[in-house]
Design a protein around this motif. Structure first.
Motif, mmCIF file in Angstrom:
data_model
loop_
_atom_site.group_PDB
_atom_site.id
_atom_site.type_symbol
_atom_site.label_atom_id
_atom_site.label_comp_id
_atom_site.label_asym_id
_atom_site.label_seq_id
_atom_site.Cartn_x
_atom_site.Cartn_y
_atom_site.Cartn_z
ATOM 1 N N ALA A 150 0.920 1.408 36.649
ATOM 2 C CA ALA A 150 1.099 0.707 37.914
ATOM 3 C C ALA A 150 0.615 1.587 39.057
ATOM 4 C CB ALA A 150 2.559 0.341 38.098
ATOM 5 N N ASP A 157 -3.294 -3.885 40.886
ATOM 6 C CA ASP A 157 -2.400 -4.270 39.790
ATOM 7 C C ASP A 157 -2.526 -5.762 39.451
ATOM 8 O OD1 ASP A 157 -1.603 -1.696 39.667
ATOM 9 O OD2 ASP A 157 0.297 -1.975 40.719
ATOM 10 N N PRO A 161 -6.260 -4.593 36.879
ATOM 11 C CA PRO A 161 -5.148 -3.764 36.390
ATOM 12 C C PRO A 161 -5.613 -2.604 35.512
ATOM 13 C CG PRO A 161 -5.267 -5.820 35.179
ATOM 14 C CD PRO A 161 -6.257 -5.934 36.293
ATOM 15 N N GLN A 374 -1.811 -5.416 31.311
ATOM 16 C CA GLN A 374 -1.174 -5.780 32.583
ATOM 17 C C GLN A 374 0.307 -6.121 32.397
ATOM 18 O OE1 GLN A 374 -3.027 -9.149 34.547
ATOM 19 N NE2 GLN A 374 -2.635 -8.210 36.535
#
Ligand SMILES: Nc1ncnc2c1ncn2[C@@H]1O[C@H](COP(=O)(O)OP(=O)(O)O)[C@@H](O)[C@H]1O
Ligand SMILES: [Mg+2]
Length: 512
Positions: A150, A157, A161, A374
């Protein structure tokens, strides 16, 4: 006469005894001599059996690295003050490659490429060391990237990602916010267990100080290592910095930890390498870089990996940074780096000047492996976003000419503008997974379309406190959470709709 003979006999006996007692194991030292010195490199003769990357010690205490092995003369890069190094000095081979200290003691420290402290703290106690160059993990040692890293930057994100173990290039012109993204990503790890290693290569001391200051202020500095080769350090030290930083990071990966390695930046690293190579009279190739310039970066970035469970399951995520000139992605070093990495985040100066910060050009950015990793709670909410945003950007170009548009188009544009406003994010304020999920839900449910554009920022700013009061479970979401259940989704939607209404209705002066 007899006495004299006796004396001689005794003396001989004593001598033999002394000789017998003395430790006379053969000691082999290999010495060479400097034949030419200047500008951070030296040529040494008399060490024909030197190894590549061997650590050499020059009389007077300066270290050097053997980088160019000729038959009679070897080319070496100085790893210290060049002023005292002159032709004629003796050079001793160490039979060992260059090593750096590794381990827990480095956490929270600022060191140079040889592990010497730069923060005024204690020297690192003798502990384990690792060579600065090491072969990358083999294919059987690796596993697929399966956990997100993250960044806390919503646009990344959600749309680009990153996964733990990935290599993602951050690329753009000078002053477009490349370092800012890397620093925000490091700061965001205050909420994770990820260890961060920041390598500063060829940068001004003031820029490095700003980064360290920001991490100390907003992040988790006790889990960070700063490896610094400033612009005025010896070129050899600058050249070594990313490899040393990588070894320090690798140590934690092999211990099963997740590590983030930022290399800021590899364009300057390439320039230092070119300078050293030209001084060593290596044949110049394209843009005067030596022929192995691709290899020096690929062998570095190949060391980023997600390890297989039976190798401890650690990971090393690399965020190399590259600087372009006038947005030219097809220059030699940028194309090399783009082809080595698993994707790139492209920063656009035009967006930056339009105050769209972070200035990420979503259309030209890509993450080739992170999508599979993700965060599960974010993924379904972000799915249609990229497409909607791309459609909007295309349509917006038309409306710039004052074209009248139908109602449907107008809605797409208004919605797109909200997406862009939500993607705008100040520095040092990374968003948690919960906040990201909430913002994306608000977008996908079109809750912001009726909020005046200039107040979308205010919506984002008030979100955390609002959720803390109304729906604290939403803030507890993290990258391991499951997608929103219908029940939570409904509750979250209600809370967000109420916030949207509050923000839309607030007096203009208080708007964000
Ligand atoms: N998201 C942002 N919001 C506001 N200012 C930003 C943002 N990102 C970067 N900046 C500012 O832009 C300037 C350049 O950023 P920097 O990261 O140093 O660029 P680069 O590393 O690409 O040269 C800095 O002054 C930084 O504070
Ligand atoms: Mg920078």
């Amino acid at each position: 006469m007899n006495r004299l003979a006796e004396d001689v006999r005794q003396w001989a006996a004593r001598s033999r005894e002394r000789v017998d007692r003395a430790a006379l194991e053969p000691q082999l030292a290999r010495f060479g001599r400097i034949v030419q010195a200047g500008d951070g490199v030296v040529l040494v003769e008399g060490l024909p059996d030197a190894r590549l990357d061997e650590l050499l010690e020059i009389e007077g205490g300066v270290a050097a690295q053997a980088v160019d092995l000729g038959e009679a003369v070897i080319g070496c890069v100085l790893l210290g003050e060049a002023a005292a190094v002159t032709a004629g000095r003796r050079v001793r081979g160490s039979r060992d490659v260059i090593r750096v200290p590794v381990g827990e003691a480095l956490l929270g420290r600022v060191v140079d490429a040889l592990g010497r402290p730069l923060d005024g703290g204690q020297p690192l106690a003798a502990q384990s060391t690792a060579p600065v160059e090491r072969p990358a993990p083999t294919i059987v040692d690796r596993a697929l990237v399966d956990r997100p890293l993250a960044t806390g930057v919503l646009v990344i994100d959600a749309a680009i990602p990153l996964g733990r173990g990935q290599r993602e290039l951050i690329i753009g012109d000078r002053g477009t916010g490349k370092t800012a993204i890397a620093v925000d990503t490091i700061i965001n790890q205050r909420a994770s267990e990820v260890i961060c290693v920041y390598a500063a290569i060829g940068q001004k001391a003031s820029s490095v100080a700003r980064v360290i200051e920001a991490v100390r202020r907003y992040g988790a500095p006790e889990r960070c290592i700063f490896v610094v080769g400033e612009a005025d350090a010896a070129p050899g030290i600058q050249w070594l910095t990313p490899y040393a930083a990588c070894s320090m990071a690798e140590h934690f990966m092999q211990a099963g930890r997740d590590v983030l390695l930022v290399l800021d930046d590899l364009t300057k690293h390439a320039a230092v390498y070119r300078e050293l190579s030209l001084l060593l009279r290596r044949p110049p190739g394209r843009e005067a870089y030596p022929g192995d310039i691709f290899y020096i970066h690929s062998r570095l970035l190949e060391r980023a990996a997600k390890l297989a469970p039976d190798r401890g399951g650690g990971s090393l995520t690399a965020l190399p940074i590259a600087e372009t000139q006038a947005g030219n992605l097809s220059a030699y070093i940028p194309t090399n780096l783009i082809s080595i990495t698993d994707g790139q985040i492209y920063l656009d100066p035009t967006l930056f000047y339009e105050n769209q910060k972070p200035a990420i050009d979503v259309g030209r950015s890509v993450s080739r492996v992170g999508g599979k990793a993700q965060a599960a709670v974010v993924k379904p909410l972000a799915e249609s976003l990229r497409l909607e945003y791309a459609q909007f950007l295309e349509l917006e170009v038309f409306t710039r000419f004052g074209t009248l548009v139908d109602e449907r188009t107008r809605r797409v544009i208004e919605h797109g503008r909200r997406i862009r406003a939500v993607f705008t994010q100040p520095q040092y304020q990374p968003l948690s997974v919960g906040e990201q999920a909430a913002l994306l839900l608000a977008l996908s449910e079109r809750l912001l379309d009726e909020v005046p554009l200039e107040r979308v920022g205010s919506f984002r700013e008030r979100l955390r406190d609002w959720l803390a009061a109304q729906l604290p479970e939403a803030l507890a979401l993290d990258d391991r959470s499951q997608p929103l259940s219908d029940e939570v989704r409904t509750k979250l939607r209600q809370a967000l709709a109420a916030l949207a209404q509050a923000v839309a209705g607030q007096p203009a002066a208080a708007g964000g």
